[in-house]
Design a protein around this motif. Structure first.
Motif, PDB file in Angstrom:
ATOM      1  N   ALA A  72      -8.117   4.908   6.968  1.00  0.00           N
ATOM      2  CA  ALA A  72      -8.549   5.730   5.826  1.00  0.00           C
ATOM      3  C   ALA A  72      -8.963   7.125   6.288  1.00  0.00           C
ATOM      4  N   LEU A  73      -9.622   7.220   7.448  1.00  0.00           N
ATOM      5  CA  LEU A  73      -9.983   8.537   7.984  1.00  0.00           C
ATOM      6  C   LEU A  73      -8.737   9.361   8.305  1.00  0.00           C
ATOM      7  N   VAL A  74      -7.747   8.744   8.933  1.00  0.00           N
ATOM      8  CA  VAL A  74      -6.526   9.465   9.291  1.00  0.00           C
ATOM      9  C   VAL A  74      -5.802   9.940   8.032  1.00  0.00           C
ATOM     10  N   VAL A  75      -5.616   9.048   7.067  1.00  0.00           N
ATOM     11  CA  VAL A  75      -4.935   9.422   5.824  1.00  0.00           C
ATOM     12  C   VAL A  75      -5.727  10.511   5.098  1.00  0.00           C
ATOM     13  N   GLY A  76      -7.045  10.332   5.006  1.00  0.00           N
ATOM     14  CA  GLY A  76      -7.881  11.328   4.346  1.00  0.00           C
ATOM     15  C   GLY A  76      -7.810  12.688   5.014  1.00  0.00           C
ATOM     16  N   PHE A  77      -7.833  12.703   6.349  1.00  0.00           N
ATOM     17  CA  PHE A  77      -7.744  13.976   7.062  1.00  0.00           C
ATOM     18  C   PHE A  77      -6.375  14.624   6.891  1.00  0.00           C
ATOM     19  N   PHE A  78      -5.303  13.844   6.850  1.00  0.00           N
ATOM     20  CA  PHE A  78      -3.986  14.422   6.601  1.00  0.00           C
ATOM     21  C   PHE A  78      -3.915  15.028   5.204  1.00  0.00           C
ATOM     22  N   LEU A  79      -4.442  14.326   4.213  1.00  0.00           N
ATOM     23  CA  LEU A  79      -4.455  14.872   2.850  1.00  0.00           C
ATOM     24  C   LEU A  79      -5.294  16.142   2.780  1.00  0.00           C
ATOM     25  N   TYR A  80      -6.461  16.119   3.430  1.00  0.00           N
ATOM     26  CA  TYR A  80      -7.343  17.281   3.474  1.00  0.00           C
ATOM     27  C   TYR A  80      -6.650  18.457   4.174  1.00  0.00           C
ATOM     28  N   ALA A  81      -6.019  18.189   5.328  1.00  0.00           N
ATOM     29  CA  ALA A  81      -5.334  19.247   6.079  1.00  0.00           C
ATOM     30  C   ALA A  81      -4.192  19.838   5.270  1.00  0.00           C
ATOM     31  N   ASP A  82      -3.471  18.998   4.533  1.00  0.00           N
ATOM     32  CA  ASP A  82      -2.388  19.493   3.690  1.00  0.00           C
ATOM     33  C   ASP A  82      -2.930  20.424   2.605  1.00  0.00           C
ATOM     34  N   LEU A  83      -4.021  20.031   1.984  1.00  0.00           N
ATOM     35  CA  LEU A  83      -4.630  20.895   0.963  1.00  0.00           C
ATOM     36  C   LEU A  83      -5.066  22.225   1.571  1.00  0.00           C
ATOM     37  N   ARG A  84      -5.667  22.175   2.743  1.00  0.00           N
ATOM     38  CA  ARG A  84      -6.095  23.409   3.421  1.00  0.00           C
ATOM     39  C   ARG A  84      -4.898  24.279   3.794  1.00  0.00           C
ATOM     40  N   ARG A  85      -3.872  23.656   4.337  1.00  0.00           N
ATOM     41  CA  ARG A  85      -2.677  24.389   4.758  1.00  0.00           C
ATOM     42  C   ARG A  85      -2.044  25.135   3.586  1.00  0.00           C
ATOM     43  N   ARG A  86      -1.997  24.482   2.448  1.00  0.00           N
ATOM     44  CA  ARG A  86      -1.394  25.092   1.258  1.00  0.00           C
ATOM     45  C   ARG A  86      -2.378  25.950   0.472  1.00  0.00           C
ATOM     46  N   ARG A  87      -3.599  26.062   0.978  1.00  0.00           N
ATOM     47  CA  ARG A  87      -4.674  26.811   0.315  1.00  0.00           C
ATOM     48  C   ARG A  87      -4.904  26.292  -1.112  1.00  0.00           C
ATOM     49  N   ALA A  88      -4.840  24.949  -1.237  1.00  0.00           N
ATOM     50  CA  ALA A  88      -5.001  24.315  -2.538  1.00  0.00           C
ATOM     51  C   ALA A  88      -6.273  23.484  -2.620  1.00  0.00           C
ATOM     52  N   LEU A  89      -7.128  23.584  -1.595  1.00  0.00           N
ATOM     53  CA  LEU A  89      -8.359  22.806  -1.590  1.00  0.00           C
ATOM     54  C   LEU A  89      -9.352  23.400  -2.592  1.00  0.00           C
ATOM     55  N   ALA A  90      -9.848  22.565  -3.460  1.00  0.00           N
ATOM     56  CA  ALA A  90     -10.928  22.944  -4.381  1.00  0.00           C
ATOM     57  C   ALA A  90     -12.218  22.441  -3.746  1.00  0.00           C
ATOM     58  N   SER A  91     -12.936  23.326  -3.060  1.00  0.00           N
ATOM     59  CA  SER A  91     -14.048  22.885  -2.213  1.00  0.00           C
ATOM     60  C   SER A  91     -15.157  22.185  -2.997  1.00  0.00           C
ATOM     61  N   GLY A  92     -15.464  22.649  -4.191  1.00  0.00           N
ATOM     62  CA  GLY A  92     -16.498  21.980  -4.982  1.00  0.00           C
ATOM     63  C   GLY A  92     -16.124  20.547  -5.315  1.00  0.00           C
ATOM     64  N   HIS A  93     -14.887  20.344  -5.685  1.00  0.00           N
ATOM     65  CA  HIS A  93     -14.402  19.004  -5.987  1.00  0.00           C
ATOM     66  C   HIS A  93     -14.311  18.161  -4.714  1.00  0.00           C
ATOM     67  N   ALA A  94     -13.970  18.794  -3.601  1.00  0.00           N
ATOM     68  CA  ALA A  94     -13.888  18.078  -2.330  1.00  0.00           C
ATOM     69  C   ALA A  94     -15.261  17.538  -1.925  1.00  0.00           C
ATOM     70  N   TRP A  95     -16.297  18.369  -2.005  1.00  0.00           N
ATOM     71  CA  TRP A  95     -17.646  17.903  -1.661  1.00  0.00           C
ATOM     72  C   TRP A  95     -18.103  16.805  -2.612  1.00  0.00           C
ATOM     73  N   ALA A  96     -17.785  16.957  -3.885  1.00  0.00           N
ATOM     74  CA  ALA A  96     -18.135  15.917  -4.849  1.00  0.00           C
ATOM     75  C   ALA A  96     -17.459  14.603  -4.466  1.00  0.00           C
ATOM     76  N   GLY A  97     -16.183  14.670  -4.142  1.00  0.00           N
ATOM     77  CA  GLY A  97     -15.451  13.470  -3.744  1.00  0.00           C
ATOM     78  C   GLY A  97     -16.027  12.827  -2.500  1.00  0.00           C
TER      79      GLY A  97
END
Length: 163
Positions: A72-97
């Motif tokens: 789960a950590l590996v999958v979560g980090f890949f999803l997180y890295a993809d969002l960061r790479r594409r500059r699509a991370l919504a940081s407020g929603h990420a912290w909430a999650g």
């Protein structure tokens, strides 16, 4: 004329709120599972994931929990890295999650694993009532923090100017 490459043009990528919430929710869940498994199963030795059999089965169940948390950590980090790479991370929603994931694991473990399925207790040979209260209260606090962050992120999203 310069031979240096030009910076990439901004593509106007919108933050992916739901995906940010889910990716970091997975990270939060896995992180709390890791804390539980490392601190309570290994360091303190209070219980194993499955304590209704032999010590060997208990250790194997801890290994399976550890494997699931690492996946789960590996999958979560890949999803997180993809969002960061594409500059699509919504940081407020990420912290909430992340905080919701922490609280969901904690509450699920406290209610379902400890009480409904009775896979294990927090401790043995003592009155577990104060431990149960502390465990589930901590879960509710984490869920409240996550909910407050999600509400705030939702309000901030509505306040953003349309482009």
């Amino acid at each position: 004329m310069s031979s240096r490459p030009h910076p990439p043009a901004t593509t106007g990528v919108l933050p992916e709120r739901r995906r940010s919430l889910l990716a970091c929710g997975m990270l939060g869940t896995a992180f709390m599972a890791a804390i539980d498994e490392i601190v309570f199963h290994q360091v303190l030795g209070w219980h194993h994931f499955y304590d209704r059999s032999t010590l060997g089965v208990g250790l194997m169940s801890d290994g399976l929990l550890h494997t699931a948390e690492l996946l789960a950590l590996v999958v979560g980090f890949f999803l997180y890295a993809d969002l960061r790479r594409r500059r699509a991370l919504a940081s407020g929603h990420a912290w909430a999650g992340f905080f919701l994931g922490l609280g969901i694991f904690q509450l699920f473990d406290g209610i379902v694993d400890h009480k409904l399925l009775r896979l294990h207790q927090i401790r043995y040979g003592v009155d577990v009532t104060p431990y149960d209260w502390a465990w589930n209260t901590a879960a509710l606090v984490l869920l409240l923090i996550g909910t407050a962050l999600a509400v705030r992120a939702g309000r901030d999203t509505k306040a953003e100017p349309a482009t």
